[in-house]
Write an enzyme that holds these catalytic residues in place. Structure first.
Site, mmCIF file in Angstrom:
data_model
loop_
_atom_site.group_PDB
_atom_site.id
_atom_site.type_symbol
_atom_site.label_atom_id
_atom_site.label_comp_id
_atom_site.label_asym_id
_atom_site.label_seq_id
_atom_site.Cartn_x
_atom_site.Cartn_y
_atom_site.Cartn_z
ATOM 1 N N ASP A 1 0.801 -0.988 0.079
ATOM 2 C CA ASP A 1 0.100 0.048 0.153
ATOM 3 C C ASP A 1 0.895 1.333 0.002
ATOM 4 O OD1 ASP A 1 -2.440 -1.139 -0.176
ATOM 5 O OD2 ASP A 1 -2.743 -1.132 2.005
ATOM 6 N N ARG B 1 1.326 3.121 -3.267
ATOM 7 C CA ARG B 1 0.173 4.038 -3.522
ATOM 8 C C ARG B 1 -0.142 5.107 -2.646
ATOM 9 N NH1 ARG B 1 -5.326 0.783 -2.237
ATOM 10 N NH2 ARG B 1 -4.365 0.798 -0.141
ATOM 11 N N GLY C 1 -14.795 8.494 -2.826
ATOM 12 C CA GLY C 1 -14.437 7.516 -2.358
ATOM 13 C C GLY C 1 -13.562 7.486 -1.155
ATOM 14 N N ASP D 1 -18.442 9.227 0.399
ATOM 15 C CA ASP D 1 -18.215 7.727 0.501
ATOM 16 C C ASP D 1 -19.602 7.294 0.558
ATOM 17 O OD1 ASP D 1 -15.556 5.779 0.651
ATOM 18 O OD2 ASP D 1 -17.679 4.737 1.056
ATOM 19 N N SER E 1 -20.397 3.776 1.714
ATOM 20 C CA SER E 1 -20.185 2.670 2.720
ATOM 21 C C SER E 1 -19.956 2.984 4.141
ATOM 22 C CB SER E 1 -18.938 1.867 2.278
ATOM 23 O OG SER E 1 -17.770 2.454 2.735
ATOM 24 N N GLU F 1 -8.605 7.347 -5.180
ATOM 25 C CA GLU F 1 -8.200 6.296 -5.444
ATOM 26 C C GLU F 1 -8.925 5.355 -6.000
ATOM 27 O OE1 GLU F 1 -6.849 3.079 -5.816
ATOM 28 O OE2 GLU F 1 -7.259 2.692 -3.616
ATOM 29 N N GLU G 1 -13.405 -3.607 -11.558
ATOM 30 C CA GLU G 1 -13.814 -3.086 -10.257
ATOM 31 C C GLU G 1 -13.519 -1.849 -9.866
ATOM 32 O OE1 GLU G 1 -13.774 -5.943 -6.931
ATOM 33 O OE2 GLU G 1 -15.361 -6.890 -7.806
ATOM 34 N N HIS H 1 -0.277 -3.682 -4.392
ATOM 35 C CA HIS H 1 -1.489 -4.809 -4.265
ATOM 36 C C HIS H 1 -1.955 -5.004 -5.508
ATOM 37 C CE1 HIS H 1 -3.992 -1.386 -4.292
ATOM 38 N NE2 HIS H 1 -5.286 -2.276 -4.357
#
Length: 606
Positions: A279, A282, A306, A328, A330, A371, A380, A540
């Site tokens: 990670d 990134r 996001g 976001d 979620s 990201e 996805e 990743h």
């Protein structure tokens, strides 16, 4: 998506039925294995003979059994029995009765469950079904389709629960038929003929005898089930240690470079360290861009699409942004809210929960950060949503970060992918199982490729300038020409992506690469997800392999020319349908026709 680690677990059996049984028995663990264990996370001691406590896996985070879910809708229940009762009364389909009526075996039942799961995901209003009549004669094609042996739903406890229900309701004759692979069953305490010698004389005796018989039948059935499961599990464990862990060690050997200090990982906590390292590229890529260009962010309004944990939003706030709008859809946004308060940015960062396509924001923004990238960039991925945010909220001349991405294609000579994915089925415990190659051949493989195995040049097959690209433009067709750099063979095409951050959001010229020198020269930031020499540079996202059924032996200067097709799946727009059409052009002409010199191949990422 097909991760080769996951393939190692799910295709390690000696037949398609073994694979299905393993998938059902291990359904709760399968997806977590593929996510939690990468190639370099184990020491040899972790798989020694002393490691007998596989039940400890149940205690790992995320391993606990989930309440079983309805086959038609999202409702969950405490037990499989209640799920099937709900399906019968609400959706008009009695699974257990249908299984008995059409004499569905274990594997057909697995296919039926996964078929219904897939229908629930893909068919509109399937959750509102009140009378499902998709099973008419037990000869439906999906009952024989091995594609439905793969679990559709993660942690699907129904895949190992329906057999228990059948056993509880079964007869002794059915239990007697449950033979082990060696054709043996546990010795029964009392045979059926022994009970025939017992003659009850009263109603009470008859009642007691019936109860004893039922208890004996049930106990015997449970003993048979336990015996079978124990033996199957031992066999499955042995297969996993032979194929799955060996696959990990092979992959580790490929992933490990020759430089000292890059050895296979082993200590406790190494998995977490490994994930953080992957990670790091990134996260630090975004951080460096924001912190090294504070003059761009100072006093500006920033939108984080996001936002997840809120890390990018806090980077922007710390860089001097006057206002950060973080969106976001979620539950993690609640964690982000606490993170932001804990770090004292609540006066700068405002969180919004919802879809960027629907949400209302108080103003336009100067910069959008996100990201959004997925495997092979577009699998996805959230780019569709980012482009909607751009069109809805970005001021004219505003900046997108990242500003540009580029999908690249090259080839590898690493034939171990071919061996693990394809050749394995040529000899499975002495049997040929070529038919199993069909689906495996179509699955793109996500894994690390060692840079030493790259044998051709690398070409761009899709350039995505985020400032101007449209959602429709994410489907693409691209010509490619790959030239061999040495005498060697090609076993797979390799895809990955590069990412650029620019100060003005303008397009990055095609001739500009991603090396540190080029980035510095053009005052840009960026990173690659391609094959690299040091673990600290791995991401990743890894790389995506399109494995050939047969390797192509080539000479230096030979070319592979072709066309690459990439389209969103029409049923699931987050998945990708991919196609590679190629032809080999050899420097040394020959009249001999080689089948591998020309092909039209289809792949998918699911």
């Amino acid at each position: 998506m097909s991760n080769r680690i996951l393939q190692g677990a799910s295709t390690g059996g000696s037949s398609s039925n073994d694979a299905a049984a393993s998938a059902a028995f291990n359904a709760r663990r399968q997806s977590t294995i593929s996510q939690a264990y990468t190639q370099s996370e184990y020491s040899e001691s972790e798989f020694g003979e002393q490691d007998n406590g596989w039940d400890d896996w149940e205690d790992e985070e995320g391993m606990a059994a989930c309440d079983p879910q309805c086959l038609f809708c999202a409702q969950t229940f405490p037990s499989a029995r209640e799920v099937f009762d709900h399906c019968t009364h609400t959706h008009g389909f009695d699974f257990l009765r249908a299984r008995q009526q059409f004499d569905l075996d274990f594997y057909q039942s697995i296919r039926l469950i996964n078929y219904l799961r897939q229908q629930a995901q893909e068919v509109e209003n399937f959750a509102e079904t009140t009378c499902w009549e998709g099973l008419k004669d037990g000869e439906e094609a999906f009952l024989a389709d091995d594609e439905y042996l793969r679990p559709v739903l993660e942690d699907d406890s129904l895949l190992f629960a329906f057999e228990d229900l059948d056993l509880e309701e079964g007869t002794a004759d059915e239990a007697m038929l449950m033979m082990t692979p060696q054709g043996e069953v546990p010795k029964r305490r009392m045979t059926r003929s022994s009970w025939e010698d017992v003659v009850p004389t009263t109603d009470l005796e008859r009642l007691l005898l019936k109860q004893v018989q039922q208890a004996e039948e049930k106990l015997f059935a449970m003993e048979v089930q336990h015996h079978n499961l124990e033996q199957q599990f031992q066999e499955y464990r042995a297969r996993v240690k032979e194929s799955f862990f060996d696959t990990l060690e092979d992959a580790t050997a490929r992933s490990v470079v020759s430089q000292s200090g890059r050895s296979r990982a082993g200590g406790e906590g190494e998995k977490e360290k490994r994930e953080k390292e992957m990670d790091r590229v990134r996260t630090e890529g975004y951080r460096d861009y924001i912190y090294e260009n504070k003059d761009i962010f100072k006093g500006k309004t920033v939108l984080d699409v996001g936002c997840g944990t809120g890390i990018l939003s806090m980077f922007a706030a710390k860089a001097g942004a006057a206002r950060v709008l973080s969106v976001d859809n979620s539950d993690i946004i609640e964690k982000a809210r606490k993170n932001i308060v804990e770090n004292g940015f609540q006066d700068v960062i405002t969180l919004f929960r919802g879809k960027i396509e629907e949400i209302k924001l108080p103003c336009k923004v100067d910069i959008i950060i996100s990201e959004w990238m997925g495997y092979f960039l577009l699998y996805e991925a959230m780019l569709d949503s980012v482009l909607v945010a751009r069109d809805r909220f970005l001021v004219p001349g505003g900046i997108l970060a990242p500003s540009q991405t580029r999908i690249l294609l090259t080839t590898t000579s690493d034939e171990s992918f071919l061996d693990d994915s394809i050749h394995y089925w040529n000899d499975v415990y002495g049997f040929r199982m070529s038919t199993m190659k069909e689906n495996v051949l179509r699955e793109a493989v996500v894994d690390f490729v060692s840079p030493e195995t790259i044998v051709t040049n690398t070409v761009t097959i899709k350039d995505l300038p985020h400032q101007s690209i449209t959602v429709a433009g994410l489907d693409f067709v691209s010509e490619f020409d790959l030239e061999m750099q040495r005498d060697d063979h090609v076993s797979a095409f390799v895809g990955y992506f590069d990412t650029w951050f620019t100060r003005d959001g303008k397009d990055v010229p095609l001739e500009v690469g991603i090396s540190k020198e080029e980035l510095k020269e053009h005052q840009m930031n960026g990173f690659t997800t391609g094959p690299v020499y040091t673990r600290s540079e791995e991401t990743h996202w890894k790389q995506t392999m399109f494995v050939l059924e047969k390797a192509i032996v080539l000479k230096k200067g030979d070319h592979i020319k072709g066309t690459f097709y990439c389209n969103k799946n029409h049923m699931n727009p987050r998945a990708l349908d991919l196609r590679v059409v190629y032809e080999v052009v050899r420097v040394e002409k020959t009249e001999e026709e080689r089948p591998e010199d020309k092909a039209d191949l289809t792949f998918f990422l699911r």
